[in-house]
Design an enzyme around this catalytic site. Structure first.
Site, PDB file in Angstrom:
ATOM      1  CG  ASN A 106      18.275  -9.135  57.781  1.00 41.40           C
ATOM      2  OD1 ASN A 106      19.440  -8.844  58.001  1.00 41.40           O
ATOM      3  ND2 ASN A 106      17.391  -9.314  58.741  1.00 41.40           N
ATOM      4  CD  GLU A 132      21.644  -6.701  68.449  1.00 41.52           C
ATOM      5  OE1 GLU A 132      20.578  -7.326  68.628  1.00 41.52           O
ATOM      6  OE2 GLU A 132      21.984  -5.727  69.138  1.00 41.52           O
ATOM      7  CB  CYS A 190      16.395 -10.645  63.558  1.00 41.25           C
ATOM      8  SG  CYS A 190      16.628  -8.883  63.724  1.00 41.25           S
ATOM      9  CD  GLU A 248      23.773  -4.005  66.372  1.00 41.03           C
ATOM     10  OE1 GLU A 248      22.866  -4.430  65.639  1.00 41.03           O
ATOM     11  OE2 GLU A 248      24.959  -3.861  65.997  1.00 41.03           O
TER      12      GLU A 248
HETATM   13  P1  NDP Z   1      24.286 -16.506  59.649  1.00 44.25           P
HETATM   14  O1  NDP Z   1      24.303 -16.736  61.106  1.00 44.25           O
HETATM   15  O2  NDP Z   1      24.328 -17.664  58.752  1.00 44.25           O
HETATM   16  O3  NDP Z   1      25.539 -15.583  59.247  1.00 44.25           O
HETATM   17  C1  NDP Z   1      25.760 -14.334  59.815  1.00 44.25           C
HETATM   18  C2  NDP Z   1      27.140 -13.860  59.435  1.00 44.25           C
HETATM   19  O4  NDP Z   1      28.131 -14.626  60.126  1.00 44.25           O
HETATM   20  C3  NDP Z   1      27.464 -14.022  57.964  1.00 44.25           C
HETATM   21  O5  NDP Z   1      28.244 -12.938  57.528  1.00 44.25           O
HETATM   22  C4  NDP Z   1      28.252 -15.302  57.949  1.00 44.25           C
HETATM   23  O6  NDP Z   1      29.058 -15.435  56.816  1.00 44.25           O
HETATM   24  C5  NDP Z   1      29.055 -15.168  59.206  1.00 44.25           C
HETATM   25  N1  NDP Z   1      29.563 -16.400  59.755  1.00 44.25           N
HETATM   26  C6  NDP Z   1      29.084 -17.663  59.596  1.00 44.25           C
HETATM   27  N2  NDP Z   1      29.821 -18.545  60.306  1.00 44.25           N
HETATM   28  C7  NDP Z   1      30.804 -17.843  60.937  1.00 44.25           C
HETATM   29  C8  NDP Z   1      31.859 -18.182  61.830  1.00 44.25           C
HETATM   30  N3  NDP Z   1      32.085 -19.434  62.223  1.00 44.25           N
HETATM   31  N4  NDP Z   1      32.662 -17.187  62.286  1.00 44.25           N
HETATM   32  C9  NDP Z   1      32.437 -15.911  61.924  1.00 44.25           C
HETATM   33  N5  NDP Z   1      31.444 -15.526  61.075  1.00 44.25           N
HETATM   34  C10 NDP Z   1      30.623 -16.476  60.596  1.00 44.25           C
HETATM   35  O7  NDP Z   1      23.034 -15.588  59.412  1.00 44.25           O
HETATM   36  P2  NDP Z   1      22.360 -15.148  58.041  1.00 44.25           P
HETATM   37  O8  NDP Z   1      23.257 -14.301  57.244  1.00 44.25           O
HETATM   38  O9  NDP Z   1      21.790 -16.372  57.431  1.00 44.25           O
HETATM   39  O10 NDP Z   1      21.209 -14.191  58.584  1.00 44.25           O
HETATM   40  C11 NDP Z   1      20.031 -14.654  59.066  1.00 44.25           C
HETATM   41  C12 NDP Z   1      20.033 -14.735  60.569  1.00 44.25           C
HETATM   42  O11 NDP Z   1      20.425 -13.505  61.152  1.00 44.25           O
HETATM   43  C13 NDP Z   1      18.665 -15.024  61.106  1.00 44.25           C
HETATM   44  O12 NDP Z   1      18.704 -16.092  62.014  1.00 44.25           O
HETATM   45  C14 NDP Z   1      18.254 -13.768  61.851  1.00 44.25           C
HETATM   46  O13 NDP Z   1      17.434 -13.960  62.910  1.00 44.25           O
HETATM   47  C15 NDP Z   1      19.551 -13.164  62.215  1.00 44.25           C
HETATM   48  N6  NDP Z   1      19.426 -11.723  62.279  1.00 44.25           N
HETATM   49  C16 NDP Z   1      19.447 -11.107  63.506  1.00 44.25           C
HETATM   50  C17 NDP Z   1      19.272  -9.762  63.629  1.00 44.25           C
HETATM   51  C18 NDP Z   1      19.343  -9.109  64.965  1.00 44.25           C
HETATM   52  O14 NDP Z   1      19.657  -7.939  65.024  1.00 44.25           O
HETATM   53  N7  NDP Z   1      19.080  -9.761  66.056  1.00 44.25           N
HETATM   54  C19 NDP Z   1      19.053  -8.922  62.453  1.00 44.25           C
HETATM   55  C20 NDP Z   1      19.076  -9.646  61.211  1.00 44.25           C
HETATM   56  C21 NDP Z   1      19.253 -10.999  61.153  1.00 44.25           C
HETATM   57  P3  NDP Z   1      28.438 -16.067  55.460  1.00 44.25           P
HETATM   58  O15 NDP Z   1      26.973 -16.068  55.550  1.00 44.25           O
HETATM   59  O16 NDP Z   1      28.962 -15.198  54.420  1.00 44.25           O
HETATM   60  O17 NDP Z   1      28.973 -17.466  55.425  1.00 44.25           O
END
Ligand code: NDP
Length: 485
Positions: free
Chosen positions: A154, A251, A285, A459
């Site tokens: 995002n 996060e 998020c 953060e």
């Molecule tokens: P995901 O949890 O699907 O993925 C986050 C990142 O982790 C991606 O780069 C993903 O790679 C990577 N990833 C996935 N599986 C693994 C693994 N087993 N080991 C290491 N890395 C991995 O989140 P989204 O990208 O779908 O983002 C949305 C989510 O993020 C929402 O739930 C939201 O709430 C949260 N979010 C939280 C924030 C915060 O600061 N608290 C801010 C913004 C979002 P890839 O997707 O390329 O497979």
């Protein structure tokens, strides 16, 4: 013809773009049209190795520079980022689909704020002197070493900077993996840091899916993992990091409460609910997706909310008049539409929106449900789309208990003119990032992060420094050593 969003190569390692077309191709789709605008390749094991060994080698010399020198580079990077804000915002819009109206003020600008803020702090990272009679202890704040950053889709520029800036300020090196959905912007951050004078190898970007993230997290050379993502991914990454006793910042997601008392200024409360649900088309998020409205003002609130939501301008995200963009991907759009159907099935009252917009791209109309109850799926699960649930309540005690009845604890907000009540309610809410008569402000000066399942660590602010450094304590004896034998 090559689209302007196409990067020179997929990865950025040791100060330059690097390609390895043996990696799985990752298409980059512009969410406003569904058109493929670029392709990158997932990192092969050879690329992951190159990034980690480069970062590991570069970190030592970087940590030996003075904080003033490191800070100067970060602040220069902030200036370059601000000067390039327009082009970087256009790229952010291509990467995510978010409207330029937003990206011009929220992405490279907030990334630059982080670079400037942590650049400013770098020179002041000192230890303590602890006198012990003639002896003393001194402490040193040292870098952790090699950090891995993993981003969600995002806020690709902001997430790279929120992780990279404090990590580098403390003397760490970083390998950053953006979400496969939005791989473009972090490469620019890496390029800008080099232009600002950062030594090659201190900030590297590799592309890939979860598999690449997994390879980074489990590598024994890595000292810290900072993830922005969903709770299920956070649990996996946290567990993998624990195996190697690595530091973590998590996060994660939320289902945050926004509580509106009947003495609140209705227009401000409506504005807060809009900012907390429809900014970035709801893909934030910390969004306050459970909007608790005290019964006395419920219908008035809903009427004003529907009226103002009707003013959202859906359209070409590159047109600065557009105030509401598409979902990041077709998949995300379908997930959100599924939740909307669930809301209808489970008996919530649809106030506005409720369907895919009749246009190209992955647009969903900003959607408000009223009469939502605590047990409905739309009130329990994170949707990550433009779906606001309005719930009603009678008393303060009741609403605090209901607001806390969730596994998440990222954010919380309260609107009221009664300041004693505002502070009392915020004090009783289980959340890390809170707001009074506002919602979703995230200045770099303020700590950001969640409690409960929403995360570990913080953060931004001086708190982030604690999470990217460690303290060494040194006992200094002035006299002779006494020993038993
Ligand atoms: P995901 O949890 O699907 O993925 C986050 C990142 O982790 C991606 O780069 C993903 O790679 C990577 N990833 C996935 N599986 C693994 C693994 N087993 N080991 C290491 N890395 C991995 O989140 P989204 O990208 O779908 O983002 C949305 C989510 O993020 C929402 O739930 C939201 O709430 C949260 N979010 C939280 C924030 C915060 O600061 N608290 C801010 C913004 C979002 P890839 O997707 O390329 O497979």
């Amino acid at each position: 013809m090559t689209h302007p969003a196409q990067p020179k190569a997929s990865h950025f390692i040791n100060g330059e773009y690097v390609e390895d077309t043996a990696g799985t191709p990752i298409p980059v789709i512009y969410a406003a049209t569904g058109e493929q605008i670029a392709t990158v390749h997932a990192a092969t094991p050879a690329i992951v190795e190159q990034a980690l060994s480069t970062a590991k080698a570069a970190q030592k010399a970087w940590a030996k520079m003075t904080g003033t020198e490191r800070g100067r580079i970060l602040r220069r990077a902030a200036d370059i980022m601000r000067e390039g804000n327009h082009d970087l915002s256009v790229l952010e819009t291509y990467d995510t689909g978010k409207p330029l109206q937003e990206t011009l003020v929220a992405d490279a600008t907030s990334g630059a704020d982080a670079l400037e803020y942590f650049g400013g702090l770098a020179a002041s990272l000192t230890g303590e002197h602890i006198p012990l009679g003639e002896d003393w202890v001194y402490t040193k704040r040292e870098a952790l070493g090699l950090c891995v950053g993993i981003g969600a889709w995002n806020y690709p520029t902001q997430i790279a900077c929120w992780k990279g800036a404090p990590a580098l300020a403390c003397g760490n090196a970083m390998v950053f993996k953006p979400s496969e959905t939005t791989p473009l912007c972090a490469l620019k951050v890496a390029e800008i840091l080099i232009e600002a004078g950062a030594p090659a190898g201190v900030f590297n970007v590799v592309q890939g899916m979860g598999e690449v993230g997994g390879a980074l997290v489990t590598d024994p050379r890595v000292d810290k993992v900072s993830l922005t993502g969903s709770v299920p991914t956070g649990k996996k990454v946290y567990a993998a990091a624990a195996e190697g006793m690595k530091h973590v910042t998590m996060e994660l997601g939320g289902k945050s409460p926004l509580i509106i008392f009947d003495d609140a200024d209705i227009d401000n409360a409506v504005g807060g609910a809009i900012n907390g649900n429809f900014y970035s088309s709801g893909q934030v998020c910390s969004n306050g997706t459970r909007v608790f409205v005290q019964k006395g003002i419920k219908e008035k609130f809903l009427a004003r909310l529907a009226e103002r939501t009707g003013n959202a301008i859906l359209g070409d995200p590159m047109d600065e008049a557009t105030s509401f963009g598409p979902m990041v991907t077709e998949n995300q759009m379908n997930i959100v539409l599924g939740y909307i159907e669930k809301g209808k099935e489970e008996g919530a009252r649809l106030i506005c929106g409720g369907k895919r917009a009749d246009m190209d791209g992955y647009f969903i109309e900003p959607t408000v449900f009223a009469d939502v109850t605590d047990d409905m799926t739309i009130a329990r699960e994170e949707i990550f789309g433009p779906v606001m649930s309005v719930l009603d309540f009678d008393t303060e005690e009741e609403v605090v208990a209901r607001a806390n009845d969730t596994e998440f604890g990222l954010s919380a907000g309260v609107f009221t003119k009664d300041f004693t009540r505002a502070h009392r309610v915020i004090g009783n809410l289980e959340a890390g990032s809170c707001f009074i008569n506002s919602y979703n402000d995230a200045p770099v000066e303020a700590p950001f992060g969640g409690v409960k399942a929403s995360g570990v660590g913080r953060e931004n602010s001086k708190e982030a420094i604690k999470h990217f450094s460690q303290v060494k304590s040194v006992y200094v004896r002035m006299g002779d050593v006494e020993a038993a034998f």
